[in-house]
Design a protein around this motif. Structure first.
Motif, PDB file in Angstrom:
ATOM      1  N   GLU A   1       0.928  -1.082  -0.009  1.00 33.66           N
ATOM      2  CA  GLU A   1       0.009   0.102  -0.082  1.00 33.66           C
ATOM      3  C   GLU A   1       1.036   1.355  -0.026  1.00 33.66           C
ATOM      4  O   GLU A   1       1.724   1.523   1.004  1.00 33.66           O
ATOM      5  CB  GLU A   1      -1.024  -0.006   1.224  1.00 33.66           C
ATOM      6  CG  GLU A   1      -2.044  -0.799   1.004  1.00 33.66           C
ATOM      7  CD  GLU A   1      -3.178  -0.489  -0.232  1.00 33.66           C
ATOM      8  OE1 GLU A   1      -3.279   0.856  -0.285  1.00 33.66           O
ATOM      9  OE2 GLU A   1      -3.574  -1.233  -0.741  1.00 33.66           O
TER      10      GLU A   1
ATOM     11  N   PRO B   1      -8.478   6.315  -5.906  1.00 31.66           N
ATOM     12  CA  PRO B   1      -9.654   5.419  -6.393  1.00 31.66           C
ATOM     13  C   PRO B   1     -10.547   6.148  -7.271  1.00 31.66           C
ATOM     14  O   PRO B   1     -11.123   5.431  -8.562  1.00 31.66           O
ATOM     15  CB  PRO B   1     -10.170   4.962  -5.438  1.00 31.66           C
ATOM     16  CG  PRO B   1      -9.303   5.201  -4.129  1.00 31.66           C
ATOM     17  CD  PRO B   1      -8.416   6.339  -4.629  1.00 31.66           C
TER      18      PRO B   1
ATOM     19  N   PHE C   1      -4.469  10.423   3.374  1.00 27.23           N
ATOM     20  CA  PHE C   1      -5.576   9.363   3.520  1.00 27.23           C
ATOM     21  C   PHE C   1      -6.479   9.852   2.409  1.00 27.23           C
ATOM     22  O   PHE C   1      -7.355   9.033   1.850  1.00 27.23           O
ATOM     23  CB  PHE C   1      -6.066   9.238   4.978  1.00 27.23           C
ATOM     24  CG  PHE C   1      -5.328   8.402   5.879  1.00 27.23           C
ATOM     25  CD1 PHE C   1      -5.775   7.151   6.045  1.00 27.23           C
ATOM     26  CD2 PHE C   1      -4.025   8.596   6.149  1.00 27.23           C
ATOM     27  CE1 PHE C   1      -5.223   5.945   6.799  1.00 27.23           C
ATOM     28  CE2 PHE C   1      -3.304   7.999   7.009  1.00 27.23           C
ATOM     29  CZ  PHE C   1      -3.608   6.580   7.273  1.00 27.23           C
ATOM     30  N   TRP C   2      -6.778  11.092   2.311  1.00 26.76           N
ATOM     31  CA  TRP C   2      -7.670  11.577   1.459  1.00 26.76           C
ATOM     32  C   TRP C   2      -7.355  11.218   0.052  1.00 26.76           C
ATOM     33  O   TRP C   2      -8.098  10.756  -0.863  1.00 26.76           O
ATOM     34  CB  TRP C   2      -7.719  13.166   1.391  1.00 26.76           C
ATOM     35  CG  TRP C   2      -8.438  13.976   0.319  1.00 26.76           C
ATOM     36  CD1 TRP C   2      -9.728  14.258   0.481  1.00 26.76           C
ATOM     37  CD2 TRP C   2      -8.217  14.517  -1.025  1.00 26.76           C
ATOM     38  NE1 TRP C   2     -10.052  14.850  -0.675  1.00 26.76           N
ATOM     39  CE2 TRP C   2      -9.146  15.131  -1.515  1.00 26.76           C
ATOM     40  CE3 TRP C   2      -6.800  14.510  -1.676  1.00 26.76           C
ATOM     41  CZ2 TRP C   2      -9.277  15.697  -2.670  1.00 26.76           C
ATOM     42  CZ3 TRP C   2      -6.817  14.852  -2.822  1.00 26.76           C
ATOM     43  CH2 TRP C   2      -7.860  15.562  -3.357  1.00 26.76           C
ATOM     44  N   GLN C   3      -5.902  11.058  -0.258  1.00 24.90           N
ATOM     45  CA  GLN C   3      -5.575  10.559  -1.448  1.00 24.90           C
ATOM     46  C   GLN C   3      -6.066   9.267  -1.866  1.00 24.90           C
ATOM     47  O   GLN C   3      -6.265   8.798  -2.868  1.00 24.90           O
ATOM     48  CB  GLN C   3      -4.046  10.972  -1.856  1.00 24.90           C
ATOM     49  CG  GLN C   3      -3.835  10.640  -3.096  1.00 24.90           C
ATOM     50  CD  GLN C   3      -3.550   9.152  -3.554  1.00 24.90           C
ATOM     51  OE1 GLN C   3      -3.275   8.283  -2.794  1.00 24.90           O
ATOM     52  NE2 GLN C   3      -4.027   8.941  -4.831  1.00 24.90           N
ATOM     53  N   MET C   4      -5.480   8.373  -0.661  1.00 27.13           N
ATOM     54  CA  MET C   4      -5.689   7.051  -0.626  1.00 27.13           C
ATOM     55  C   MET C   4      -7.242   6.708  -0.982  1.00 27.13           C
ATOM     56  O   MET C   4      -7.731   5.629  -1.502  1.00 27.13           O
ATOM     57  CB  MET C   4      -5.074   6.333   0.454  1.00 27.13           C
ATOM     58  CG  MET C   4      -3.754   6.524   0.725  1.00 27.13           C
ATOM     59  SD  MET C   4      -2.589   5.913  -0.497  1.00 27.13           S
ATOM     60  CE  MET C   4      -1.406   7.033  -0.544  1.00 27.13           C
ATOM     61  N   GLY C   5      -8.285   7.064  -0.172  1.00 25.35           N
ATOM     62  CA  GLY C   5      -9.627   6.763  -0.366  1.00 25.35           C
ATOM     63  C   GLY C   5     -10.306   7.451  -1.359  1.00 25.35           C
ATOM     64  O   GLY C   5     -11.623   7.362  -1.732  1.00 25.35           O
ATOM     65  N   GLY C   6      -9.850   8.692  -1.990  1.00 25.18           N
ATOM     66  CA  GLY C   6     -10.461   9.656  -2.784  1.00 25.18           C
ATOM     67  C   GLY C   6      -9.765   9.805  -4.106  1.00 25.18           C
ATOM     68  O   GLY C   6     -10.149   9.183  -5.194  1.00 25.18           O
TER      69      GLY C   6
END
Ligand SMILES: N[C@@H](CCC(=O)N[C@@H](CS)C(=O)NCC(=O)O)C(=O)O
Length: 236
Positions: A75, A114, A106-111
């Motif tokens: 990840e 994806p 985390f905004w990048q990873m979840g938003g």
């Protein structure tokens, strides 16, 4: 640099480049271990031991700080955070400063990652051009660009100083045209994008990628079959 201390399992995709942005910026020794995802190398049992999600990037640190090793990390967000903590670079050490970076990471990873990924899928790769799906992800990418643009109105980078949050986001803005976006609509984001693109470490990272591969991961019928329609059978 290459001395076998940090093995970076890499392919020339946005998620792969995130890690090279860090290693080049920090000037740490590393070796690229190519994993050609268009050919299915991500399913090899040895790679799955390091990256159980059959995705690049992954890291094996042969010289962890603990002295006990090796440590493997999958990840991209976890890898960036691991390296930032190991080297004390690109994330502040105080809690308020760390939280600024972590929320954008985390905004990048979840938003951003994806959603832009789905945008690429439906607009570029899907055999059927489904207007509803294309519009949904082009619009969501547009919203996310707007969020970054607003955030960057009063600071040079997402968390103030250049950080792992910017390293996570930048490679996903590189294909902005393919995502149906115009950077001229987002002046603060454009300024940020151009500043990161001009960093010598960014230039080196993308040169290293290009030296390894210039063929898109989805380039023919075989790579389409490998990358799309995966089920649980690929990780058995
Ligand atoms: N959430 C993961 C996403 C990684 C990812 O999607 N990697 C893609 C390349 S950008 C991959 O390895 N795909 C191989 C496959 O789909 O089998 C991360 O941030 O590391």
């Amino acid at each position: 640099m290459s001395d076998g201390m940090h093995d970076i399992y890499f392919w020339t995709t946005p998620n792969g480049y995130k890690v090279l942005l860090f290693t080049e910026e920090a000037g740490i020794p590393y070796t690229i271990k190519p994993v050609n995802i268009g050919k299915g190398e991500q399913f090899s049992p040895d790679f799955l031991k390091i990256s159980p999600n059959n995705r690049i990037p992954a890291l094996v640190d042969h010289a962890p700080k603990s002295g006990k090793g090796p440590i493997s990390v999958f990840e991209s967000g976890a890898i960036l955070l691991y390296l930032a903590e190991k080297f004390g670079r690109f994330i502040p050490s105080d809690l308020p400063g760390r939280v600024e970076v972590l929320q954008w990471l985390f905004w990048q990873m979840g938003g951003l990652g994806p959603m832009a990924g789905q945008n690429h899928h439906f607009a570029v790769y899907a055999p059927e051009k489904l207007p509803y799906a294309i519009e949904r992800y082009v619009k969501e990418t547009n919203r996310l660009y707007g969020v970054m643009n607003k955030r960057l109105a009063d600071r040079p980078f997402l968390a103030g100083e250049y950080s792992i949050a910017d390293m996570a986001c930048y490679p996903w803005v590189v294909p902005y045209e393919r995502q149906g976006q115009k950077l001229t609509d987002f002046p603060n984001l454009k300024r940020w994008f151009e500043a990161i693109a001009a960093r010598p470490a960014t230039i080196r990272a993308y040169e290293k990628g290009k030296a390894l591969n210039t063929v898109p991961s989805v380039s023919d019928e075989q790579s389409r079959k490998i990358l799309f329609g995966q089920t649980a059978s690929v990780v058995r």
